[in-house]
Enzyme design. Structure first.
Site, mmCIF file in Angstrom:
data_model
loop_
_atom_site.group_PDB
_atom_site.id
_atom_site.type_symbol
_atom_site.label_atom_id
_atom_site.label_comp_id
_atom_site.label_asym_id
_atom_site.label_seq_id
_atom_site.Cartn_x
_atom_site.Cartn_y
_atom_site.Cartn_z
ATOM 1 N N SER A 1 -86.169 -74.475 87.146
ATOM 2 C CA SER A 1 -85.964 -74.263 85.708
ATOM 3 C C SER A 1 -85.850 -75.603 84.991
ATOM 4 C CB SER A 1 -84.675 -73.457 85.514
ATOM 5 O OG SER A 1 -84.438 -73.265 84.154
ATOM 6 N N THR B 1 -100.735 -68.386 76.896
ATOM 7 C CA THR B 1 -100.980 -69.806 76.643
ATOM 8 C C THR B 1 -99.809 -70.633 77.145
ATOM 9 O OG1 THR B 1 -102.295 -69.212 74.742
ATOM 10 C CG2 THR B 1 -101.513 -71.493 74.831
ATOM 11 N N CYS C 1 -63.267 -63.350 79.409
ATOM 12 C CA CYS C 1 -63.721 -63.383 78.032
ATOM 13 C C CYS C 1 -62.470 -63.186 77.197
ATOM 14 C CB CYS C 1 -64.762 -62.319 77.757
ATOM 15 S SG CYS C 1 -64.203 -60.679 78.104
ATOM 16 N N GLN D 1 -80.719 -75.400 91.020
ATOM 17 C CA GLN D 1 -79.657 -76.406 90.913
ATOM 18 C C GLN D 1 -79.897 -77.600 91.833
ATOM 19 O OE1 GLN D 1 -77.379 -76.371 88.613
ATOM 20 N NE2 GLN D 1 -77.450 -74.247 87.893
ATOM 21 N N HIS E 1 -84.602 -76.367 81.975
ATOM 22 C CA HIS E 1 -83.414 -76.703 81.179
ATOM 23 C C HIS E 1 -82.200 -77.059 82.024
ATOM 24 C CE1 HIS E 1 -80.904 -72.880 81.232
ATOM 25 N NE2 HIS E 1 -82.035 -72.423 81.709
#
Ligand code: PLP
Length: 769
Positions: A218, A256, A347, A198, A220
């Protein structure tokens, strides 16, 4: 099936969830596309196409070195930060195996607010590699800052210490210099991983000037695609490949390389590195954005609390809670208004708070209600302006639904009349409103919903005829008493018994001749029927229309049975205050005074089935049908029920109050691509939006496939069933919601109740708009 290009962002979408993932910048997408279509070579190939690919790979690596300040050490490309974390932890644990065997009590240290990838990886590989170390969380203070004294005490025994540069839920950053000095004073050999996911692009890292051994990143989280990450490993730090194979990345990480992802990283880092380019905003600009957003939020939600100290947080993250609103309320509202944020909890039916906020010692309500709003370092002023406008607009819907109060209250649009069911953590609070009379009652108040009820009552200026409980367990939290105190000015009476029953009541006669006490609520009556069994003090409240002093079975609309009867089961009787024999009599008595199709409203809903009736229960619950048919006597019931209760989870579990069974009514699906045709073929069908009124109000989708939507929120589904009994076989209903979960639950319930032309739209608005 929808085609890929049918799936588009929603109109006016405002994306404020950049800590989860960022959109890919056009420059990064172009770079990835270029690498895919034109420079598609394998960097390991020795021909010219391969050499070009290799050039992209190595120039990107060099750029990474420059941006993170790592001229030395290894830079490898991974699939993301989780892989980087695996590699770092395996490398450290593998290298310290010998040490672990000889150390007195080796520990693996990690910050208590670390992303789950860290503690879970530590525990996993500690087991898999037989390290036998204790995995210890480093506590944080109320600001989320690591406890340096704790580190001082334990670091000498540590094989690895894992900390994070900035937290993903709160944006809280650590003082890496101070941390380093404590770590190195206590143990100059311990391997140190810093999760920098972050932090990249938000502050400068100068990593090689620290003693950090491993730093995962990261793609993304910084405008590159998913599936690409970076791992920095300090020169000389131990290394074990996590992925073996063809020996790519100098044997450090086989497979790869993801060249399109790597090209995208290059595009992003080039922008970051270019002082002339203003795609990435300065710290001051980002601070300005945060101020604008936080001012807007404070104005919109007067009861807002920010869950972190802005002084030690990245400007791009705002984590807040609003007293009286669950994170689900806010998430649903914002999502309906096309604003994307995330919550640390909640949730659909179970509630679990944020472990990060819990570690910071925040009160449970704050953790349960937390919302994370995160923008990115490339967010524009226009996007922030649009977000603020959208927030202001969305919050008006909360005023209309009486979920928050405002000085300029306009409550005339409040639409609820009749029964509402509020579910929190699978427990139900039932609230009956007679809008014309301005009266209401509430049953089995759940502590977390106290504020919601208080706000509703004040917003509508209701008279409260009862704050009632169907039973009480020893030592139970007395939320009803709290409510009565909070709204004392609006209570009809201050003279009530231990379950909240107004002592000034009248008498009514039930179907079987039994005399019971009753109170009025608007044009209806509420009668109290003793129902001992689950507890000695259990009662049932019957709501209906009395005629000449009698309340006949067919005139009872709802029976609030508490825990005595549940959907697919009976309340447990293995508690010290229970009696199976009394439950037997109570069930038979209940069946003698209500109709087979009277709607039964229990105080738990474990499976989103909302409510039930005796006819349905008798079909699915053999024990109950035997009791009611007189097939077994009280003694046999006691024996059989004891057996059932042994299978229930322990009394402190969620299913505390009784048993459940599953039901899976078969209902029709109309996939989003077929909806238009369906509506053309069935012009009389009603499209029912089952989202809550504040969601419906926040950005009404108005019509779908040319048809206006009717709002029947899940919280009013039982009310709807009651009022539309006559239309069971004549009307066609197509249920829809945001994602298809709630519409599925609604359609299943309508179908259980015998509505035989009910459909739902899987994927809901998410795939329609
Ligand atoms: N660490 C932090 C702080 C994160 O925020 C995340 C993602 O949410 C991860 C690690 C895992 O990253 P990835 O999705 O690249 O595996």
């Amino acid at each position: 099936m929808l085609t890929l290009t049918d799936i588009q962002p929603q109109k006016d979408e405002i994306y404020l969830d950049n800590n989860a993932t960022t959109p890919v910048l056009p420059q990064a997408a172009a770079a990835a596309s270029h690498a895919m279509q034109l420079c598609y070579g394998n960097p390991s190939s020795s021909h010219i196409t391969g050499i070009k690919a290799k050039y992209i790979l190595e120039t990107t690596r060099n750029l990474v070195r420059k941006v993170i300040g790592a001229p030395s050490g290894e830079i490898t490309f991974t699939s993301g930060a989780t892989e980087g974390i695996q590699t770092a932890i395996i490398s450290a644990l593998n290298a310290t195996r010998g040490q672990a065997a000889t150390a007195d009590k080796p520990v693996l240290l990690y910050g208590a607010t670390e992303h789950k990838a860290v503690p879970e990886t530590l525990k996993h590989w500690n087991n898999m590699l037989n390290i036998g170390a204790e995995v210890l969380a480093i506590p944080v203070d109320e600001r989320g800052i690591l406890d340096l004294d704790f580190i001082r005490r334990h670091v000498a025994d540590a094989l690895i210490i894992c900390t994070m540069a900035a937290n993903n839920e709160t944006g809280v950053f650590q003082d890496l210099k101070a941390l380093e000095s404590v770590i190195r004073q206590g143990n100059d050999k311990v391997l140190w991983m810093v999760d920098c996911v972050q932090a990249l692009g938000k502050f400068s890292l100068d990593i090689a000037n620290t003693t950090i051994d491993y730093a995962p990143f990261s793609g993304h989280k910084l405008y590159a695609p998913k599936g690409i990450g970076i791992l920095y490993v300090r020169e000389g730090a131990p290394y074990t490949p996590f992925i073996a194979g063809g020996g790519q990345e100098s044997g450090l990480r086989s497979g790869t390389e993801n060249l399109p992802g790597i090209a995208a990283i290059q595009a992003i880092l080039s922008l970051l590195d270019d002082e002339e380019d203003d795609t990435f905003k300065s710290h001051e600009v980002l601070l300005g954005y945060r101020k604008q957003l936080s001012d807007t939020l404070c104005e919109a939600f007067p009861d807002i609390v920010f869950n972190h100290d802005f002084a030690c947080s990245l400007p791009t993250t705002l984590n807040f809670s609003v007293k009286g609103l669950s994170s689900k309320d806010i998430m649903d509202l914002f999502d309906a208004a096309h604003i994307r944020v995330s919550s640390g909890s909640a949730c659909s039916s179970k509630v679990s708070g944020s472990f990060v906020l819990e570690a910071m010692g925040k009160p449970k309500w704050q953790s349960d209600s937390a919302i994370r709003m995160s923008f990115g370092p490339a967010t524009t002023q226009q996007e922030i302006d649009d977000a603020c406008e959208a927030i202001k607009k969305a919050v008006k819907a909360l005023h209309h639904s009486c979920l928050i109060l405002s000085d300029t209250q306009d409550n005339s649009e409040f639409a609820v009349d009749g029964l509402q069911q509020w579910v929190y953590d699978q427990q139900c609070t039932w609230c009956y409103v007679d809008k014309a009379a301005g009266e209401c009652i509430v049953l089995d108040m759940i502590p977390e919903l106290v504020n919601k009820f208080q706000t509703l009552v004040k917003c509508q200026n209701y008279q409260v005829n009862g704050v009632l409980e169907t039973h009480r367990h020893d030592g139970q939290l007395l939320s009803s008493e709290i409510v009565r105190e909070l709204i004392s000015g609006q209570m009809l009476s201050s003279d009530y018994d231990h379950l909240g029953w107004n002592k000034h009541n009248t008498e009514l006669t039930l179907q079987n001749g039994q005399q019971v006490s009753a109170i009025n609520i608007g044009t209806k009556v509420l009668a109290k029927l003793p129902l001992p069994g689950h507890t000695e003090n259990s009662v049932c409240y019957l709501l209906g229309t009395a005629k000449e002093g009698r309340l006949e079975a067919q005139d009872i609309e709802f029976a609030f049975v508490g825990d005595t009867l549940q959907i697919g089961g009976l309340g447990r009787v293995d508690l010290p205050e229970s009696s199976a024999e009394k439950m037997y009599e109570s069930l038979r008595n209940l069946a003698a005074v209500i109709a087979d199709d009277t709607l039964i409203c229990p105080s738990h809903d474990y499976q989103q089935l909302f409510s039930t009736c005796l006819a349905m229960e008798k079909r699915t619950n053999r024990l109950l049908s035997d009791v009611l048919a007189g097939e077994i006597n009280a003694g046999e019931f006691k024996q059989q029920k004891a057996l059932v209760d042994t299978k229930l989870p322990p009394a402190d579990h969620h299913n505390y109050c009784g048993s459940i069974s599953t039901s899976s009514a078969d209902i029709g699906h109309i996939t989003p691509d077929k909806l238009k045709q369906f509506m053309a073929d069935n012009p009389g069908a009603t499209i029912v939006d089952v989202r809550e009124p504040h969601e419906f109000d926040a950005y009404p989708e108005e019509c779908v496939s040319g048809k206006a939507l009717v709002n029947i929120p899940l919280s009013q589904l039982t009310n709807f069933v009651n009022r539309h009994r006559q239309e069971k076989s004549s009307s066609t209903f197509v249920c829809i919601c945001r994602s298809g979960n709630r519409s599925d639950a609604a359609a299943r319930t309508l179908s259980r109740y015998g509505f035989n032309k009910v459909y739902h739209v899987p994927g809901g608005f998410a795939l329609l708009s």
